[in-house]
Design an enzyme around this catalytic site. Structure first.
Site, PDB file in Angstrom:
ATOM      1  N   HIS A  97       0.855  -1.197   0.000  1.00  0.00           N
ATOM      2  CA  HIS A  97       0.000   0.000   0.000  1.00  0.00           C
ATOM      3  C   HIS A  97       0.886   1.240   0.000  1.00  0.00           C
ATOM      4  CE1 HIS A  97      -3.178   2.790   1.160  1.00  0.00           C
ATOM      5  NE2 HIS A  97      -4.030   1.839   0.796  1.00  0.00           N
TER       6      HIS A  97
ATOM      7  N   ASP B 258      -7.949  -5.494  -0.033  1.00  0.00           N
ATOM      8  CA  ASP B 258      -8.377  -6.322  -1.182  1.00  0.00           C
ATOM      9  C   ASP B 258      -7.995  -7.787  -1.047  1.00  0.00           C
ATOM     10  OD1 ASP B 258      -7.500  -3.411  -2.851  1.00  0.00           O
ATOM     11  OD2 ASP B 258      -9.529  -4.205  -2.770  1.00  0.00           O
TER      12      ASP B 258
HETATM   13  C1  SDX Z   1      -6.228   0.101  -2.827  1.00  0.00           C
HETATM   14  O1  SDX Z   1      -4.421   4.589  -1.932  1.00  0.00           O
HETATM   15  C2  SDX Z   1      -5.406   3.956  -1.357  1.00  0.00           C
HETATM   16  O2  SDX Z   1      -5.830   4.341  -0.266  1.00  0.00           O
HETATM   17  C3  SDX Z   1      -5.958   2.773  -2.086  1.00  0.00           C
HETATM   18  C4  SDX Z   1      -6.972   1.946  -1.325  1.00  0.00           C
HETATM   19  C5  SDX Z   1      -8.250   2.706  -1.075  1.00  0.00           C
HETATM   20  O3  SDX Z   1      -8.981   2.318  -0.151  1.00  0.00           O
HETATM   21  O4  SDX Z   1      -8.560   3.637  -1.857  1.00  0.00           O
HETATM   22  O5  SDX Z   1      -6.433   1.500  -0.110  1.00  0.00           O
HETATM   23  C6  SDX Z   1      -7.391   0.718  -2.157  1.00  0.00           C
HETATM   24  O6  SDX Z   1      -5.953   0.446  -3.945  1.00  0.00           O
HETATM   25  C7  SDX Z   1      -5.380  -0.888  -2.072  1.00  0.00           C
HETATM   26  C8  SDX Z   1      -4.121  -1.348  -2.873  1.00  0.00           C
HETATM   27  C9  SDX Z   1      -4.582  -2.430  -3.831  1.00  0.00           C
HETATM   28  N1  SDX Z   1      -3.518  -2.773  -4.790  1.00  0.00           N
HETATM   29  C10 SDX Z   1      -2.901  -3.962  -4.715  1.00  0.00           C
HETATM   30  O7  SDX Z   1      -3.079  -4.798  -3.830  1.00  0.00           O
HETATM   31  C11 SDX Z   1      -1.973  -4.230  -5.900  1.00  0.00           C
HETATM   32  C12 SDX Z   1      -0.624  -4.783  -5.379  1.00  0.00           C
HETATM   33  N2  SDX Z   1       0.055  -3.715  -4.678  1.00  0.00           N
HETATM   34  C13 SDX Z   1       1.034  -2.929  -5.418  1.00  0.00           C
HETATM   35  O8  SDX Z   1       0.728  -2.724  -6.750  1.00  0.00           O
HETATM   36  C14 SDX Z   1       1.516  -1.704  -4.629  1.00  0.00           C
HETATM   37  O9  SDX Z   1       1.776  -2.120  -3.370  1.00  0.00           O
HETATM   38  C15 SDX Z   1       0.633  -0.490  -4.575  1.00  0.00           C
HETATM   39  C16 SDX Z   1       0.211  -0.021  -5.935  1.00  0.00           C
HETATM   40  C17 SDX Z   1      -0.585  -0.753  -3.756  1.00  0.00           C
HETATM   41  C18 SDX Z   1       1.463   0.620  -3.915  1.00  0.00           C
HETATM   42  O10 SDX Z   1       2.430   0.987  -4.801  1.00  0.00           O
HETATM   43  P1  SDX Z   1       3.541   2.089  -4.402  1.00  0.00           P
HETATM   44  O11 SDX Z   1       3.210   2.805  -3.154  1.00  0.00           O
HETATM   45  O12 SDX Z   1       3.804   2.897  -5.621  1.00  0.00           O
HETATM   46  O13 SDX Z   1       4.750   1.207  -3.993  1.00  0.00           O
HETATM   47  P2  SDX Z   1       5.761   0.654  -5.019  1.00  0.00           P
HETATM   48  O14 SDX Z   1       5.011   0.045  -6.164  1.00  0.00           O
HETATM   49  O15 SDX Z   1       6.770   1.695  -5.293  1.00  0.00           O
HETATM   50  O16 SDX Z   1       6.392  -0.528  -4.183  1.00  0.00           O
HETATM   51  C19 SDX Z   1       7.419  -0.273  -3.273  1.00  0.00           C
HETATM   52  C20 SDX Z   1       8.301  -1.514  -3.390  1.00  0.00           C
HETATM   53  C21 SDX Z   1       8.713  -1.801  -4.839  1.00  0.00           C
HETATM   54  O17 SDX Z   1       9.958  -2.454  -4.776  1.00  0.00           O
HETATM   55  P3  SDX Z   1      11.275  -1.536  -5.090  1.00  0.00           P
HETATM   56  O18 SDX Z   1      11.038  -0.887  -6.427  1.00  0.00           O
HETATM   57  O19 SDX Z   1      11.342  -0.548  -3.936  1.00  0.00           O
HETATM   58  O20 SDX Z   1      12.405  -2.535  -5.083  1.00  0.00           O
HETATM   59  O21 SDX Z   1       7.560  -2.652  -2.950  1.00  0.00           O
HETATM   60  C22 SDX Z   1       7.410  -3.558  -4.028  1.00  0.00           C
HETATM   61  C23 SDX Z   1       7.685  -2.798  -5.322  1.00  0.00           C
HETATM   62  O22 SDX Z   1       8.216  -3.677  -6.300  1.00  0.00           O
HETATM   63  N3  SDX Z   1       6.011  -4.010  -3.994  1.00  0.00           N
HETATM   64  C24 SDX Z   1       5.586  -5.260  -4.177  1.00  0.00           C
HETATM   65  C25 SDX Z   1       4.197  -5.213  -4.017  1.00  0.00           C
HETATM   66  N4  SDX Z   1       3.813  -3.959  -3.756  1.00  0.00           N
HETATM   67  C26 SDX Z   1       4.939  -3.213  -3.758  1.00  0.00           C
HETATM   68  N5  SDX Z   1       6.250  -6.405  -4.473  1.00  0.00           N
HETATM   69  C27 SDX Z   1       5.497  -7.515  -4.583  1.00  0.00           C
HETATM   70  N6  SDX Z   1       4.145  -7.550  -4.432  1.00  0.00           N
HETATM   71  C28 SDX Z   1       3.459  -6.417  -4.142  1.00  0.00           C
HETATM   72  N7  SDX Z   1       2.144  -6.449  -3.998  1.00  0.00           N
END
Ligand code: SDX
Length: 436
Positions: A313, A371
């Site tokens: 998140h 989720d």
């Molecule tokens: C919702 O914003 C909100 O409030 C949203 C929400 C709401 O109520 O409105 O809470 C609802 O959207 C919840 C989130 C649902 N999405 C997912 O579950 C999809 C999987 N999650 C990721 O796509 C990610 O965690 C996000 C999109 C939720 C957050 O992305 P960020 O903040 O841009 O973080 P990032 O992608 O930069 O990740 C940071 C690191 C990265 O590694 P590095 O580049 O630092 O090496 O963490 C890793 C990412 O690769 N990472 C993951 C991961 N999520 C982040 N690695 C594996 N699996 C994951 N799920």
């Protein structure tokens, strides 16, 4: 000695750039990070700030929802989400988010009566559905039909009229369940079921989803309570991507129906509201517990775009407080429906256990979000996977509408117009085709 109380000077941040030092006011809220007001930065320094994912940017001041991502805290108008999920109901939450206070008995009865009597949609709206293929994604239908509402309600699109804003807000909150249920029925090839005023908000929604003309449908009160709690958990979440979309669209003066349709479009993405659908598909693809290590490995592989859907998140660097309530609700629903051996739940719980003990997830502070368990619950209740995000949009409409009203009433709000750092060509002359 001055008799006047000393006027507290705002705290200041200093910035030195291009050999000059500037003082920028710091604005402090009631709780959470303070902000450095950079609204005059460009006029002072000829420079912009740069923050493409808005990781360090506050786009507005708000009193609606507070999140402490490190502590895993979520408050709606100051009330903790777990307490509201246990003690309140979704219509009351809608009133709370819209007005800032829990309703008195009389206020609740007036608001609930108004919502109940706005649940029907114009009969012409039914014709919009017949233009879609039966296998159209419900979110595609929701984008189209909700946006089309603005063609039916010219008497509540003047955003500068507080009464019209109130009517439009109630119409949107009331009609989303009807439209979502119609999207489900259309995909099933079953006739639409009209709202019933003798049922409460969530029971009426379940009735519109699962009743058929051939026999009476009794709403299971345990399932209705669980569904209502799921709506509460999804109602609002500060300035997430879809809420920011609704605010930005509304900042141009566009009508609320069109702006909510924009929010629905943004929510659809798998990184946002589409994650519940994606998480269930992921659990189904993993299929069994002994395949989990393979997927954990893929999630950690930088060269593999695969991510654990339902994990991570932007704000929560701790357990999403909604995920805990969602997990409890999931167990309640499965128990009520006598589903004791759901392989997907086994995979989900083992995946969570492994991920939470894995250094990669610990170091990056990746926890289950709302989720992760919602899909298993909604599937057990009887919703097809494609409906999951539409249910999220139904609930989040309340938050979008509350945030929209707050923005319209904020005197400091102007049309949102971000800038950029340009890295394209500088001016150059056109070359005729014959010379290229
Ligand atoms: C919702 O914003 C909100 O409030 C949203 C929400 C709401 O109520 O409105 O809470 C609802 O959207 C919840 C989130 C649902 N999405 C997912 O579950 C999809 C999987 N999650 C990721 O796509 C990610 O965690 C996000 C999109 C939720 C957050 O992305 P960020 O903040 O841009 O973080 P990032 O992608 O930069 O990740 C940071 C690191 C990265 O590694 P590095 O580049 O630092 O090496 O963490 C890793 C990412 O690769 N990472 C993951 C991961 N999520 C982040 N690695 C594996 N699996 C994951 N799920």
């Amino acid at each position: 000695m001055s008799s006047k109380p000393a006027v507290e000077q705002p705290a200041l941040a200093t910035l030195t750039t291009n050999g000059q030092t500037y003082e920028l006011p710091i604005i402090t809220g009631t709780v959470g990070p303070s902000v450095i007001d950079v609204s005059d930065l460009y006029s002072q320094t000829d420079q912009f700030t740069y923050d493409p994912g808005f990781t360090s940017t506050a786009a507005c001041e708000s009193k609606i929802t507070y999140i402490d991502g490190d502590a895993g805290i979520l408050l709606y108008r100051g009330y903790p989400i777990a307490e509201l999920a246990e003690k309140s109901n979704f219509v009351e939450i809608a009133f709370l988010l819209l007005t800032g206070e829990l309703p008195s008995k009389a206020e609740f009865e007036e608001f609930n009566h108004a919502i109940t009597h706005h649940t029907m949609v114009h009969e012409q709206l039914l014709k919009f559905f017949s233009g879609f293929r039966r296998d159209a994604h419900p979110m595609a239908i929701m984008c189209g039909v909700v946006g089309a509402l603005s063609a039916f309600y010219h008497d509540s699109t003047d955003i500068n009229d507080a009464y019209q804003r109130m009517v439009a807000s109630r119409r949107l909150i009331a009609k989303m369940p009807t439209i979502a249920a119609m999207a489900l029925k259309y995909s099933l090839g079953q006739p639409f079921v009209y709202p019933r005023n003798d049922l409460d908000y969530t029971a009426d929604f379940l009735h519109m989803c699962f009743a058929v003309p051939a026999q009476e449908y009794k709403v299971n009160p345990v399932i209705a309570r669980a569904m209502d709690r799921i709506f509460i958990l999804h109602a609002d979440h500060e300035q997430n991507a879809s809420t920011s979309t609704v605010r930005l669209a509304s900042s141009s003066g566009a009508n609320p129906f069109a702006c909510v349709a924009a929010g629905i479009a943004c929510l659809w993405g798998p990184a946002h509201g589409g994650a519940n659908e994606a998480a269930l598909k992921m659990l189904a693809e993993i299929g069994e517990v002994d395949r989990i290590p393979e997927y954990i490995k893929r999630a950690k592989d930088k060269n593999d775009p695969f991510r654990l859907m339902g994990f991570g998140h932007r704000v929560y660097k701790n357990y999403d407080p909604r995920a805990r309530v969602m997990q409890q609700t999931c167990h309640e629903v499965l128990k009520e429906l006598g589903i004791t051996d759901d392989p997907m739940l086994d995979v989900a719980m083992e995946l969570e256990r492994i991920a939470l003990s894995d250094d990669y997830f610990i170091e990056k502070k990746l926890y289950p979000n709302i989720d992760f368990y919602s899909g298993i619950t909604l599937k057990a209740i009887g919703f097809p996977t494609t409906m999951f995000t539409a249910l999220f949009a139904l609930a989040r409409t309340t938050g979008w509408v509350a945030q929209w009203n707050e923005m319209i009433e904020d005197p400091s709000q102007r049309i949102g117009r971000p800038r950029q750092v340009y890295s394209g060509h500088t001016e150059r002359e056109y070359v005729d085709l014959a010379k290229r």
